[in-house]
Design an enzyme around this catalytic site. Structure first.
Site, mmCIF file in Angstrom:
data_model
loop_
_atom_site.group_PDB
_atom_site.id
_atom_site.type_symbol
_atom_site.label_atom_id
_atom_site.label_comp_id
_atom_site.label_asym_id
_atom_site.label_seq_id
_atom_site.Cartn_x
_atom_site.Cartn_y
_atom_site.Cartn_z
ATOM 1 C CG ASP A 86 40.840 39.057 24.587
ATOM 2 O OD1 ASP A 86 41.448 38.193 25.243
ATOM 3 O OD2 ASP A 86 40.061 39.872 25.114
ATOM 4 C CD GLU A 144 40.603 38.582 30.752
ATOM 5 O OE1 GLU A 144 40.199 38.873 31.891
ATOM 6 O OE2 GLU A 144 41.367 39.323 30.102
#
Length: 397
Positions: A86, A144
């Site tokens: 991400d 994350e």
């Protein structure tokens, strides 16, 4: 001892043969970042690349994550390797030719590089499937950056079922390219947060004697919270408490009814982590009671500390020395940043290490989460080599 499956080929040559492809993956991902829990195109890109390698069992345990299993022909342990995918809600200012195409979103933490490294490792290890014992499980994790994080979702989805150990890595801009950072035991802190509302009785700024001033009370709370680490915890125990928000009032001549205070807490030991919220509330309760005010207190546990397993760290340590030389392997101090890789380590033993990606000559010096953050792409080869040789050493020895 290093286990060699490359015959007359050198690992560096094998990794170099896919270097342009790995850089291409990284740059594509950098141009097309996606925020936490929104990595649909990223996950599909990863899935398609993995599918093109052949020999992998690929699944989608959550909407925006991917897992690939490389099962050797001989029985053995199951090693998981994880990369996060991400991006962050930051406007990029690097001015590189492959800058983010999305306004307000960029890969400012190196996750594009992590994903490219793990794809590279998967491609190479697929070539040696018939010489591997056990299984390598490649975990491409979403989210994350945003608690509660994607790791716990993947754990709950069963991605670690049957896994014996796990490793992961983070590209970092404070270590020069070519350097690898390791630590035995704690390497990243747990991260929690708190919110405090001080409820007083507002009024006119010219008549403070007729109010219960939440700003004055709040400042005393903030000051006294700073005493917790220095006076309430054992000096040997590491912790950080940072007040990062103090909001109250809308007019210069009005004392408000309430103020809101927020902050972050970092720690390593479970007993310290459990004790701090009680100490904070004790301070808030005592000060508000003394002034006739009320309070609301919310404390949220975030990511757990990342605690490396000594035995597995030793195996990776030896691999690192083989790959980059002992002179480029650094035993580093734990850092107070957090990582949801801890959710995996709470289930199986493993280790997390840092891959240097700093290049001062090229101006690649900015910290993580900075709009000018970038990585030296030469570092991608280091990560791939450690993943590949580490997997072979762990599974085949």
């Amino acid at each position: 001892m290093k286990y060699d499956v490359f015959s007359n080929l050198k690992l560096d040559d094998v990794v170099s043969s896919i270097n342009d492809e790995v850089i291409g993956w990284r740059r594509y991902l950098h141009e097309n970042p996606e925020l936490s829990f929104q990595e649909e195109n990223t996950a599909q890109f990863v899935y398609d690349q993995l599918n093109s390698f052949g020999g992998l069992e690929i699944s989608r345990p959550t909407k925006t994550s991917v897992v690939a299993r490389l099962i050797g022909i001989h029985p053995g342990k199951v090693l998981a390797i994880r990369a996060d995918m991400d991006a962050l809600p930051i406007q990029e200012e690097t001015k590189i030719e492959f800058s983010s195409k999305k306004d307000g979103i960029m890969h400012a933490c190196g996750h594009d590089g992590h994903t490219a490294m793990l794809l590279g490792a998967a491609k190479l290890l697929c070539s040696f499937k018939n010489q591997l014992k056990g299984e390598v499980r490649f975990i491409f994790q979403h989210a994350e950056e945003l608690p509660p994080g994607g790791a716990i979702e993947m754990v709950n989805a069963g991605v670690l079922d049957g896994v014996d150990l796990i490793i992961g890595a983070h590209l970092v801009s404070y270590l020069k390219t070519g350097k690898i950072g390791l630590n035995y035991g704690p390497i990243m802190a747990g991260a929690d947060q708190f919110k405090i509302t001080i409820i007083g009785e507002g009024g006119h700024a010219s008549q403070p004697n007729q109010v219960i001033d939440p700003i004055l009370i709040g400042t005393q709370v903030v000051t006294n919270i700073q005493h917790i680490v220095s006076r309430k915890l054992d000096p040997i125990d590491t912790a950080v408490i940072s007040v990062t928000q103090f909001n109250g009032g809308t007019a210069i001549n009005v004392i408000p009814n309430s103020v809101n205070i927020g902050g972050s807490v970092r720690s390593f030991k479970p007993e310290v982590r459990n004790h701090i919220p009680m100490l904070i509330e004790q301070i808030v309760k005592g000060i508000t009671n003394a002034h006739g005010a009320k309070y609301e207190f919310v404390y949220d546990l975030g990511y757990s500390p990342v605690i490396n397993d000594n035995e597995i760290t030793s195996l990776i340590d030896k691999t690192v020395c083989e790959i980059v030389g002992e002179e480029n392997r650094e035993l580093i101090k734990p850092i107070m940043g957090s990582e949801d890789f801890s959710a995996f380590l709470n289930e199986v033993p493993g280790t997390y290490f840092f891959v240097g990606a700093r290049n001062e000559e090229e101006g690649i010096v900015y910290p993580h989460h900075h709009p000018k953050f970038n990585i030296d792409e030469r570092a991608l080869k280091d990560g791939i080599k450690i993943f590949v040789q580490g997997a072979i050493n762990i599974l085949n020895n």
